[in-house]
Design a protein around this motif. Structure first.
Motif, mmCIF file in Angstrom:
data_model
loop_
_atom_site.group_PDB
_atom_site.id
_atom_site.type_symbol
_atom_site.label_atom_id
_atom_site.label_comp_id
_atom_site.label_asym_id
_atom_site.label_seq_id
_atom_site.Cartn_x
_atom_site.Cartn_y
_atom_site.Cartn_z
ATOM 1 N N VAL A 251 -2.523 -2.109 0.121
ATOM 2 C CA VAL A 251 -2.441 -2.906 -1.104
ATOM 3 C C VAL A 251 -3.717 -3.729 -1.264
ATOM 4 O O VAL A 251 -4.258 -3.841 -2.365
ATOM 5 C CB VAL A 251 -1.182 -3.809 -1.107
ATOM 6 N N THR B 165 4.624 -5.695 -1.885
ATOM 7 C CA THR B 165 5.272 -4.591 -2.594
ATOM 8 C C THR B 165 5.354 -4.871 -4.087
ATOM 9 O O THR B 165 5.093 -3.990 -4.907
ATOM 10 C CB THR B 165 6.682 -4.334 -2.027
ATOM 11 N N LEU C 2 1.946 -4.252 -5.572
ATOM 12 C CA LEU C 2 1.657 -2.819 -5.651
ATOM 13 C C LEU C 2 2.324 -2.219 -6.889
ATOM 14 O O LEU C 2 1.687 -1.498 -7.669
ATOM 15 C CB LEU C 2 2.140 -2.113 -4.382
ATOM 16 N N VAL C 3 3.581 -2.521 -7.083
ATOM 17 C CA VAL C 3 4.304 -2.019 -8.261
ATOM 18 C C VAL C 3 3.691 -2.592 -9.533
ATOM 19 O O VAL C 3 3.533 -1.888 -10.537
ATOM 20 C CB VAL C 3 5.815 -2.342 -8.160
ATOM 21 N N HIS D 220 0.536 -0.773 -10.436
ATOM 22 C CA HIS D 220 0.891 0.555 -10.931
ATOM 23 C C HIS D 220 1.406 0.484 -12.374
ATOM 24 O O HIS D 220 0.959 1.251 -13.235
ATOM 25 C CB HIS D 220 1.933 1.191 -10.010
ATOM 26 N N GLU D 221 2.321 -0.430 -12.637
ATOM 27 C CA GLU D 221 2.892 -0.566 -13.986
ATOM 28 C C GLU D 221 1.822 -0.977 -14.999
ATOM 29 O O GLU D 221 1.767 -0.427 -16.109
ATOM 30 C CB GLU D 221 4.028 -1.599 -13.984
ATOM 31 N N SER E 268 -2.667 4.178 -6.897
ATOM 32 C CA SER E 268 -1.450 3.376 -6.779
ATOM 33 C C SER E 268 -0.217 4.248 -6.549
ATOM 34 O O SER E 268 0.643 3.908 -5.731
ATOM 35 C CB SER E 268 -1.263 2.476 -8.003
ATOM 36 N N ILE E 269 -0.129 5.380 -7.237
ATOM 37 C CA ILE E 269 1.050 6.231 -7.066
ATOM 38 C C ILE E 269 1.086 6.861 -5.670
ATOM 39 O O ILE E 269 2.151 7.013 -5.076
ATOM 40 C CB ILE E 269 1.161 7.314 -8.185
ATOM 41 N N LEU F 51 2.383 4.181 -3.388
ATOM 42 C CA LEU F 51 3.816 4.003 -3.637
ATOM 43 C C LEU F 51 4.638 5.135 -3.018
ATOM 44 O O LEU F 51 5.663 4.896 -2.383
ATOM 45 C CB LEU F 51 4.095 3.916 -5.135
ATOM 46 N N LYS G 56 4.646 4.806 0.797
ATOM 47 C CA LYS G 56 5.510 3.720 1.258
ATOM 48 C C LYS G 56 6.985 4.063 1.054
ATOM 49 O O LYS G 56 7.825 3.692 1.865
ATOM 50 C CB LYS G 56 5.138 2.416 0.579
ATOM 51 N N LEU G 57 7.307 4.780 -0.017
ATOM 52 C CA LEU G 57 8.684 5.203 -0.241
ATOM 53 C C LEU G 57 9.120 6.203 0.845
ATOM 54 O O LEU G 57 10.237 6.117 1.352
ATOM 55 C CB LEU G 57 8.829 5.822 -1.641
#
Length: 120
Positions: free
Chosen positions: A10, A59, A62-63, A66-67, A106-107, A110, A113-114
């Protein structure tokens, strides 16, 4: 955020995001100067307290990146399509490329991490 982010992926993404923002600001400054327009003051270091505790988790940030990148992609595309001046179109063209690079970075983080979350 760079002062508070602990996650190395991140942090790296934030560094990349900051580099893009500084590059875009440089282009915009040049355009404003060429047009003899005053530069907006915007945010300064005076409005930041680096000693304040973090408000959000890594987290969340990070989201958030991305958004916001998805919104940037949409906005830059529209801006490009309604601009007549070549220098402005060139700027939005580059912004689109940069936003696509940021989106991909970013994706990937993500997804990674998922996958870790699901496996643990």
């Amino acid at each position: 955020m760079l002062a508070k982010v602990k996650d190395s992926e991140v942090y790296s993404l934030f560094e990349f995001t900051l580099e893009l923002a500084e590059k875009h600001l440089h282009v915009l400054r040049d355009i404003f100067k060429a047009e003899k327009l005053d530069l907006p003051i915007g945010f300064t270091d005076k409005g930041v307290n680096l000693d304040a505790p973090p408000l959000f988790t890594d987290t969340f940030w990070l989201v958030y990146i991305h958004e916001m990148t998805m919104h940037g992609l949409a906005g830059y595309s529209i801006s490009l399509s309604v601009s007549a001046r070549k220098d402005i179109r060139d700027h939005y063209y580059q912004c689109n490329i940069d936003a696509m690079d940021l989106y991909n970075k970013s994706i990937e983080i993500l997804i990674w991490k998922l996958e870790i979350f699901i496996l643990t």
